[in-house]
Design an enzyme around this catalytic site. Structure first.
Site, PDB file in Angstrom:
ATOM      1  N   ARG A 103       0.872  -1.190   0.000  1.00 19.22           N
ATOM      2  CA  ARG A 103       0.000   0.000   0.000  1.00 19.22           C
ATOM      3  C   ARG A 103       0.899   1.227   0.000  1.00 19.22           C
ATOM      4  O   ARG A 103       1.731   1.397   0.887  1.00 19.22           O
ATOM      5  CB  ARG A 103      -0.899   0.024   1.235  1.00 19.22           C
ATOM      6  CG  ARG A 103      -1.575   1.370   1.455  1.00 19.22           C
ATOM      7  CD  ARG A 103      -2.611   1.382   2.548  1.00 19.22           C
ATOM      8  NE  ARG A 103      -3.792   0.637   2.161  1.00 19.22           N
ATOM      9  CZ  ARG A 103      -4.988   0.792   2.744  1.00 19.22           C
ATOM     10  NH1 ARG A 103      -5.150   1.670   3.722  1.00 19.22           N
ATOM     11  NH2 ARG A 103      -6.015   0.076   2.348  1.00 19.22           N
ATOM     12  N   HIS A 130      -7.718   0.628  -6.017  1.00 16.41           N
ATOM     13  CA  HIS A 130      -7.849  -0.178  -4.781  1.00 16.41           C
ATOM     14  C   HIS A 130      -8.521  -1.515  -5.129  1.00 16.41           C
ATOM     15  O   HIS A 130      -9.639  -1.800  -4.703  1.00 16.41           O
ATOM     16  CB  HIS A 130      -8.681   0.606  -3.763  1.00 16.41           C
ATOM     17  CG  HIS A 130      -8.592   0.086  -2.359  1.00 16.41           C
ATOM     18  ND1 HIS A 130      -7.769  -0.948  -1.982  1.00 16.41           N
ATOM     19  CD2 HIS A 130      -9.236   0.469  -1.221  1.00 16.41           C
ATOM     20  CE1 HIS A 130      -7.911  -1.169  -0.685  1.00 16.41           C
ATOM     21  NE2 HIS A 130      -8.799  -0.325  -0.192  1.00 16.41           N
ATOM     22  N   GLN A 133     -10.176  -4.061  -2.506  1.00 12.57           N
ATOM     23  CA  GLN A 133     -11.439  -3.594  -1.916  1.00 12.57           C
ATOM     24  C   GLN A 133     -12.626  -4.038  -2.770  1.00 12.57           C
ATOM     25  O   GLN A 133     -13.657  -4.496  -2.265  1.00 12.57           O
ATOM     26  CB  GLN A 133     -11.429  -2.057  -1.817  1.00 12.57           C
ATOM     27  CG  GLN A 133     -12.738  -1.470  -1.313  1.00 12.57           C
ATOM     28  CD  GLN A 133     -13.027  -1.837   0.125  1.00 12.57           C
ATOM     29  OE1 GLN A 133     -12.150  -1.729   0.969  1.00 12.57           O
ATOM     30  NE2 GLN A 133     -14.245  -2.277   0.421  1.00 12.57           N
ATOM     31  N   ASP A 227     -17.332   7.085  -0.682  1.00 13.44           N
ATOM     32  CA  ASP A 227     -16.021   7.000  -0.017  1.00 13.44           C
ATOM     33  C   ASP A 227     -15.724   8.365   0.601  1.00 13.44           C
ATOM     34  O   ASP A 227     -16.385   9.369   0.265  1.00 13.44           O
ATOM     35  CB  ASP A 227     -14.956   6.608  -1.065  1.00 13.44           C
ATOM     36  CG  ASP A 227     -13.569   6.383  -0.465  1.00 13.44           C
ATOM     37  OD1 ASP A 227     -13.462   6.198   0.770  1.00 13.44           O
ATOM     38  OD2 ASP A 227     -12.587   6.391  -1.232  1.00 13.44           O
ATOM     39  N   CYS A 268     -16.339   1.690   1.519  1.00 14.14           N
ATOM     40  CA  CYS A 268     -15.150   0.868   1.803  1.00 14.14           C
ATOM     41  C   CYS A 268     -14.667   1.048   3.235  1.00 14.14           C
ATOM     42  O   CYS A 268     -13.973   0.177   3.750  1.00 14.14           O
ATOM     43  CB  CYS A 268     -14.044   1.209   0.807  1.00 14.14           C
ATOM     44  SG  CYS A 268     -13.618   2.953   0.766  1.00 14.14           S
ATOM     45  N   ARG A 296     -13.067  -8.484   3.283  1.00 14.67           N
ATOM     46  CA  ARG A 296     -11.681  -8.119   2.958  1.00 14.67           C
ATOM     47  C   ARG A 296     -10.757  -9.301   3.237  1.00 14.67           C
ATOM     48  O   ARG A 296      -9.832  -9.574   2.500  1.00 14.67           O
ATOM     49  CB  ARG A 296     -11.226  -6.887   3.779  1.00 14.67           C
ATOM     50  CG  ARG A 296     -11.997  -5.594   3.520  1.00 14.67           C
ATOM     51  CD  ARG A 296     -11.982  -5.168   2.070  1.00 14.67           C
ATOM     52  NE  ARG A 296     -10.648  -5.147   1.493  1.00 14.67           N
ATOM     53  CZ  ARG A 296      -9.714  -4.210   1.723  1.00 14.67           C
ATOM     54  NH1 ARG A 296      -9.989  -3.177   2.481  1.00 14.67           N
ATOM     55  NH2 ARG A 296      -8.524  -4.280   1.142  1.00 14.67           N
TER      56      ARG A 296
HETATM   57  N1  NVA Z   1     -10.044   6.858  -0.931  1.00 14.49           N
HETATM   58  C1  NVA Z   1      -9.589   6.448   0.371  1.00 14.49           C
HETATM   59  C2  NVA Z   1      -9.833   5.000   0.566  1.00 14.49           C
HETATM   60  C3  NVA Z   1      -9.435   4.466   1.925  1.00 14.49           C
HETATM   61  C4  NVA Z   1      -9.635   2.989   2.044  1.00 14.49           C
HETATM   62  C5  NVA Z   1      -8.118   6.784   0.512  1.00 14.49           C
HETATM   63  O1  NVA Z   1      -7.366   6.579  -0.448  1.00 14.49           O
HETATM   64  O2  NVA Z   1      -7.720   7.266   1.577  1.00 14.49           O
HETATM   65  N1   CP Z   2     -11.160  -0.006   3.128  1.00 11.57           N
HETATM   66  C1   CP Z   2      -9.859   0.017   3.460  1.00 11.57           C
HETATM   67  O1   CP Z   2      -8.966  -0.181   2.642  1.00 11.57           O
HETATM   68  O2   CP Z   2      -9.636   0.309   4.776  1.00 11.57           O
HETATM   69  P1   CP Z   2      -8.228   0.518   5.486  1.00 11.57           P
HETATM   70  O3   CP Z   2      -7.660   1.829   4.974  1.00 11.57           O
HETATM   71  O4   CP Z   2      -8.550   0.580   6.947  1.00 11.57           O
HETATM   72  O5   CP Z   2      -7.318  -0.615   5.139  1.00 11.57           O
END
Ligand code: NVA
Ligand code: CP
Length: 315
Positions: A103, A130, A133, A227, A268, A296
């Site tokens: 990540r 992502h 997800q 989101d 998510c 997940r």
């Molecule tokens: N769009 C959000 C998703 C978090 C799971 C981010 O990138 O922070």
């Molecule tokens: N939905 C998701 O990816 O959550 P986290 O950022 O907590 O991993």
């Protein structure tokens, strides 16, 4: 290894791959320890330069259920933060681990890791995409609506971000009618993403729409997905401008009242109640957010199992 080595981007997956992941995930939902020796005496590196609650917990648990050892690495703990190259890092991780879950910010860094690592590399979120997800989300869609989704509309409402991109691409792969309702301008999805989704939908029999009208999009929708308005890495200096542009896109009871009787609300997570979604919606009867979080683990477990065995074909 033939077929798909990595999951770097949502668009790497074929519909057949997604179907296999969903079926395998179903088995891991019923019996988490079904293949509990498949990663025995092996390790999976989980490297994150952004925070995570669900993805980290799901990934570490998935590896443990497969009999492996998760090795969690924070961004500032590797020499990559001091200038070691991605290529060298990828070669080293490949010597010790049997898969890498990553990540981070730049999609290109993930693409490069995939190129230089000899082991499967899984994108656990970048600024652009992502994919893991969306596998969990499609488990929930299957559980709720089954395989027959013609005539149903799957709508994302809000910021044109990484999750919106994955929503559109995965829906297009699955032959769904997917809609992105975002503000116009800088918080919209890029024309490249819309074009990519449209071309995937052409092959799958799906349909892709984008609009700036949240209410028109919600009319008759089976799913409303949203989101956070501020994603990890977004510039705080844009917050006020962004919230102003996104305020008509808040998912509230009025918006949900336009949807079908059997509609669901998806997110998510993490959520910001009172911003992108009203508490009455996310904590209400149509919300399936806890089931998304549950899957997940089952989907990452399935993905790890299948990728490490070379069982995915790719697009
Ligand atoms: N769009 C959000 C998703 C978090 C799971 C981010 O990138 O922070
Ligand atoms: N939905 C998701 O990816 O959550 P986290 O950022 O907590 O991993």
């Amino acid at each position: 290894m033939s077929g798909l080595k990595d999951l770097l981007r949502t668009e790497n997956l074929s519909r057949t791959d997604v179907e296999l992941i969903l079926e395998t995930s179903q088995e891991f939902a019923a019996n988490p320890l079904k293949r509990s020796s498949s990663l025995a005496h092996k390790s999976v590196a989980i490297y994150m330069t952004k925070p995570s609650t669900r993805t980290r917990l799901a990934s570490e648990t998935a590896v443990a259920h497969l009999g492996g050892t998760p090795i969690f690495l924070r961004g500032d703990e590797l020499q990559i933060g001091r200038g070691e190259t991605i290529e060298d890092t990828a070669k080293i991780i490949s010597q010790f681990s049997d898969a890498l879950i990553i990540r981070t910010y730049a999609q290109n860094d993930v693409d490069q890791l995939g190129k230089f690592a000899s082991i499967p590399v899984i994108n656990a979120l970048t600024d652009e995409d992502h994919p893991t997800q969306l596998l969990a989300d499609w488990m929930v869609i299957r559980e709720k609506f089954g395989k027959e989704i013609s005539g149903r509309k799957f709508v994302y409402v809000g910021d044109g971000n990484n999750v919106a991109t994955s929503w559109l691409l995965m829906g297009a792969i699955m032959g769904a009618h997917v809609v992105a309702a975002t503000p116009s301008g800088k918080f919209a999805l890029s024309p490249e993403v819309i074009a990519k989704a449209t071309s995937l939908a052409k092959a799958s029999g799906g349909r892709v729409e984008s609009t700036n009208d949240a209410k028109a999009a919600a009319e008759g929708a089976s799913v409303i997905y949203t989101d956070v308005w501020m994603s990890m890495g977004d510039s705080e200096s844009e917050r006020a401008e962004k919230f102003k542009a996104l305020s008509p896109f808040m998912v509230n009871d009025e918006l949900m009242s336009l949807t079908t009787k059997d509609s669901i609300f998806m997110h998510c997570l993490p959520a910001h109640r009172g911003e992108e979604v009203a508490a009455s919606v996310i904590d209400g009867a149509k919300s399936v957010v806890w089931r998304e979080a549950f899957h997940r683990r089952t989907t990452i477990q399935a993905l790890l199992y299948l990728l490490t065995r070379g069982e995915l074909k790719g697009n």
